[in-house]
Design an enzyme around this catalytic site. Structure first.
Site, PDB file in Angstrom:
ATOM      1  N   LYS A 290     -34.654 -68.394  22.815  1.00  0.00           N
ATOM      2  CA  LYS A 290     -34.109 -67.517  23.796  1.00  0.00           C
ATOM      3  C   LYS A 290     -33.814 -68.376  25.308  1.00  0.00           C
ATOM      4  O   LYS A 290     -34.556 -69.094  25.414  1.00  0.00           O
ATOM      5  CB  LYS A 290     -35.145 -66.380  24.050  1.00  0.00           C
ATOM      6  N   ARG A 364     -37.274 -57.798  12.149  1.00  0.00           N
ATOM      7  CA  ARG A 364     -36.746 -57.124  10.864  1.00  0.00           C
ATOM      8  C   ARG A 364     -37.635 -57.918   9.381  1.00  0.00           C
ATOM      9  O   ARG A 364     -37.625 -57.473   8.400  1.00  0.00           O
ATOM     10  CB  ARG A 364     -35.026 -57.114  10.834  1.00  0.00           C
TER      11      ARG A 364
HETATM   12  N1  BES Z   1     -37.700 -58.674  20.437  1.00  0.00           N
HETATM   13  C1  BES Z   1     -36.302 -59.061  20.249  1.00  0.00           C
HETATM   14  C2  BES Z   1     -35.643 -57.920  20.898  1.00  0.00           C
HETATM   15  C3  BES Z   1     -35.489 -57.569  22.305  1.00  0.00           C
HETATM   16  C4  BES Z   1     -34.787 -58.299  22.930  1.00  0.00           C
HETATM   17  C5  BES Z   1     -36.274 -56.564  22.903  1.00  0.00           C
HETATM   18  C6  BES Z   1     -34.816 -57.948  24.378  1.00  0.00           C
HETATM   19  C7  BES Z   1     -36.296 -56.069  24.221  1.00  0.00           C
HETATM   20  C8  BES Z   1     -35.529 -56.819  24.910  1.00  0.00           C
HETATM   21  C9  BES Z   1     -36.013 -59.423  19.019  1.00  0.00           C
HETATM   22  O1  BES Z   1     -36.597 -60.371  18.170  1.00  0.00           O
HETATM   23  C10 BES Z   1     -34.695 -60.073  18.992  1.00  0.00           C
HETATM   24  O2  BES Z   1     -34.804 -61.340  19.458  1.00  0.00           O
HETATM   25  N2  BES Z   1     -33.606 -59.843  18.671  1.00  0.00           N
HETATM   26  C11 BES Z   1     -32.408 -60.403  18.654  1.00  0.00           C
HETATM   27  C12 BES Z   1     -31.670 -60.036  17.336  1.00  0.00           C
HETATM   28  C13 BES Z   1     -30.504 -61.018  17.270  1.00  0.00           C
HETATM   29  C14 BES Z   1     -30.492 -62.435  17.035  1.00  0.00           C
HETATM   30  C15 BES Z   1     -29.635 -60.453  16.055  1.00  0.00           C
HETATM   31  C16 BES Z   1     -31.640 -59.665  19.867  1.00  0.00           C
HETATM   32  O3  BES Z   1     -31.563 -58.563  19.931  1.00  0.00           O
HETATM   33  O4  BES Z   1     -30.833 -60.439  20.514  1.00  0.00           O
HETATM   34 MG    MG Z   2     -36.517 -62.303  18.483  1.00  0.00          MG
END
Ligand code: BES
Ligand code: MG
Ligand code: ZN
Length: 511
Positions: A290, A364
C-alpha cells in the site's frame, strides 16, 4: 438505577423547588417557543425566561447553542442550561444527538454532579420512549469516550464517575420500558466501548496472541453461557485453509481462529447463527504494498474481528434465546521472503483454486476458507463482517456500511435494525453478472476483479464459497469502522446494528 462505567443514568421526575446542585437542561424552539418543561420553569420564576427574549438573545443561533441561567428568581438552588432546539416540527434523532454533543461540551466548562435532561421529554419523529432513552444514553457515552491508554498521567475519564444524568418520566406506567432502555443502552455501550478500545490498540501489541488472550478473558467473564475454541496454525494447516495461510505466511505472528459459542436456546432443532469477523491486525498490502500515507490506519483491519467480542457480549448479557457462534479470523498481511506473491495459484480449503493478482485483496482469501469451514456447524445463516474494500468507502463514504445478502427478508431486517440503532447501512446489489469480473485463464478465479464495482466484486468472490441454500449477509465496514478525520478513533460499528438485528430476530423466533 444502573451504573455505567463512567456515569450514572437514572429515570425519575424531580421536584425543582427541592433539588440542590442540579443542572436542568431544558429546550427552546424557533420563534422563542418554550418546551413543556421550560414553560414550567418559566411559571416558577415569574416569567423570567420569557422576559429574556425581549433582549433578542437566541437570534441566528445554531441547534445546541445554549445559555447558562445560574440565578433564577424564586428557584435559588436550581441552575438551568437553556438549549436551542431548532424547529419543533423538525426535531429528529439527529437534532437530539447534536444537542447532547453540545451539552457535553458546554458542561465541561462548569463543575456539576447531577443533570436533569428534560430535553428527552420532547417528542422525536419516529422514536418512541424506549428509543429516546436508549439512543440518548448511548450517545452520551459515545461523546464521553476517550482512548488515553498510552498517555502518561491522564485520568480525565475518571472525572465522569460521580456524575449522574437523570431522564424525566412521562408516564409512570412506562417505568419498566425506561428501565429496560437504560439496561440495554448500558450493555450495548459497554460492548461498543470494549470494541473501540480493542480496535484502537496499536498493531505491535494487538496481534493474534493478544486476541487469543481476549478470547480467554471473554470466556472467564461469561463462564456459564459460552464455550470457546481456539484454532492455532497447526490445526489450520490440517484443515487445508491454504488461502488463509498464504496471507498469514509473511508475518511472524501466527494465524489464529477464535470461536465463541453462545448457547441461549436448548431447542435441538434450532440451528446456530454464525458471525464471522475479519481480523487482519495489520494490512500493509503484502508484496502489492500500500502507499505509505495513512498506512497506519490499517491497524483497523481487525475491526470486524473486534466487533465479534462486542456482539457476543451483548447477546450473552441479554440472554438472547438464540444459538450464536462468533468467529474471529486473525492474521497479519506482511512482507517477507515467505510472503505470498502476485501470480501464485492457491488451492483453497474448498478445493477451488485462486490466481493471486493482488496480495492486498487478502480479506476475501481469509474469509473464503472460513466460510467453507463453517458449513460444519450447519448454520441457520452466516453473517460476515469485514473492512473489506476501499471501493466501499468510495461508494458510501463514512456514514453507511455496505451490505449484500441473498435473502430478501434478512435485507429488510438488517435495514430495520439499522434505522432503529442509527448504525446505518446501504444495500448493494450482488448479481451473477458481476462474476465475470473474476474470471481467470489458468485457475478457477482471480482474487481481484476488473471492471470497477470493487465492493460487489469482493462479495461475489465470497459468494462462491457459500452454499446456495444458505442465508448469508455480508457487511463491508471499511468506511464505518473508524472515523477517518479524527485519528485513533474506532467507532465500534457494527455492534449496535448486529446486536439489534439479533434481538429482533430472537423475538420473531419466539412467536
Ligand atoms: N483492508 C483493505 C480495505 C480497506 C482499504 C479498508 C481502505 C479501509 C480503507 C483490503 O484488504 C484491501 O486492501 N482491499 C483492496 C482490494 C483491491 C486490491 C482489489 C482495496 O480496496 O484497495
Ligand atoms: Mg488489503
Ligand atoms: Zn485488508
Amino acid at each position: 438505577m444502573y451504573k455505567g462505567q463512567f456515569m450514572k443514568f437514572n429515570v425519575k421526575n424531580i421536584d425543582i423547588k427541592k433539588e440542590k446542585n442540579i443542572y436542568i437542561i431544558t429546550g427552546i424552539f424557533e420563534k422563542y417557543k418554550l418546551s413543556k418543561y421550560t414553560k414550567i420553569i418559566d411559571a416558577f420564576t415569574r416569567n423570567y425566561i420569557s422576559s429574556l427574549f425581549k433582549e433578542n438573545i437566541f437570534q441566528n443561533c445554531k441547534i445546541g447553542q445554549s445559555l447558562f441561567l445560574n440565578y433564577l428568581p424564586n428557584l435559588p438552588f436550581t441552575k438551568v442550561l437553556l438549549v436551542y432546539c431548532g424547529k419543533e416540527k423538525k426535531y429528529d434523532e439527529y437534532t437530539y444527538k447534536k444537542i447532547i454533543k453540545s451539552i457535553i461540551n458546554t458542561l465541561n466548562y462548569v463543575s456539576y454532579k447531577k443533570v436533569f435532561f428534560s430535553i428527552s421529554n420532547i417528542n422525536i419523529i419516529n422514536k418512541d420512549e424506549y428509543w429516546k432513552i436508549r439512543l440518548g444514553i448511548e450517545y452520551f457515552r459515545e461523546c464521553m469516550y476517550e482512548f488515553k491508554k498510552f498517555k502518561r498521567n491522564i485520568n480525565s475519564s475518571l472525572s465522569h464517575i460521580s456524575k449522574e444524568i437523570i431522564f424525566p418520566i412521562k408516564l409512570n406506567k412506562d417505568k419498566i420500558i425506561y428501565d429496560n432502555a437504560i439496561k440495554d443502552a448500558l450493555i450495548i455501550s459497554n460492548a461498543v466501548e470494549y470494541v473501540k478500545n480493542l480496535s484502537n490498540m496499536p498493531p505491535n501489541i494487538c496481534n493474534s496472541n493478544y486476541l487469543i488472550k481476549k478470547t480467554y478473558n471473554f470466556a472467564n467473564k461469561h463462564k456459564n453461557k459460552i464455550n470457546i475454541k481456539i484454532l492455532k496454525k497447526n490445526e489450520i494447516e490440517k484443515l487445508n485453509m491454504n488461502a488463509y495461510l498464504s496471507v498469514s505466511n509473511g508475518s511472524i505472528n501466527e494465524p489464529m481462529i477464535s470461536i465463541i459459542k453462545y448457547n441461549g436456546n436448548n431447542n435441538l432443532k434450532l440451528k446456530p447463527i454464525v458471525i464471522i469477523g475479519k481480523g487482519v491486525t495489520f494490512d500493509c498490502g503484502g508484496i502489492s504494498i500500500k502507499p505509505s500515507s495513512k498506512m497506519d490506519e490499517m491497524k483497523y483491519d481487525m475491526c470486524g474481528a473486534a466487533s465479534i467480542y462486542g456482539i457476543m457480549h451483548v447477546i450473552s448479557e441479554l440472554n438472547i434465546p438464540l444459538n450464536v457462534i462468533g468467529i474471529s479470523v486473525v492474521c497479519e498481511n506482511m512482507i517477507s521472503e515467505r510472503s505470498y506473491r502476485p501470480g501464485d495459484i492457491i488451492k483453497t480449503m474448498s478445493g477451488k483454486t485462486v490466481e493471486i493478482l493482488n496480495t492486498d485483496a487478502e480479506g476475501r482469501l481469509i474469509l473464503c476458507d472460513i466460510l467453507h469451514y463453517v458449513r460444519k456447524f450447519n448454520p441457520e445463516m452466516i453473517i460476515d463482517i469485514a473492512t473489506l474494500t476501499g471501493a466501499c468507502v468510495v461508494a458510501l463514504g463514512h456514514h453507511m456500511s455496505g451490505f449484500m445478502s441473498n435473502n430478501k427478508l434478512l435485507i429488510k431486517q438488517i435495514i430495520k435494525a439499522s434505522i432503529e440503532t442509527g448504525d446505518l447501512v446501504w444495500n448493494l446489489p450482488i448479481s451473477k453478472i458481476y462474476h465475470k469480473n473474476l474470471q481467470s485463464n489458468i485457475a478457477d478465479m482471480t482474487n481481484t476483479g476488473i471492471g470497477g464495482a470493487g465492493a460487489i466484486t469482493a462479495a461475489c468472490f465470497l459468494s462462491k464459497f457459500i452454499s446456495k441454500k444458505l442465508s448469508w449477509i455480508h457487511l463491508d465496514i471499511a468506511g464505518t469502522a473508524w472515523h477517518y478525520s479524527k485519528r485513533n478513533y474506532a467507532t465500534g460499528r457494527p455492534v449496535k446494528l448486529i446486536s439489534q438485528f439479533l434481538i429482533n430476530y430472537s423475538s420473531l423466533y419466539k412467536r
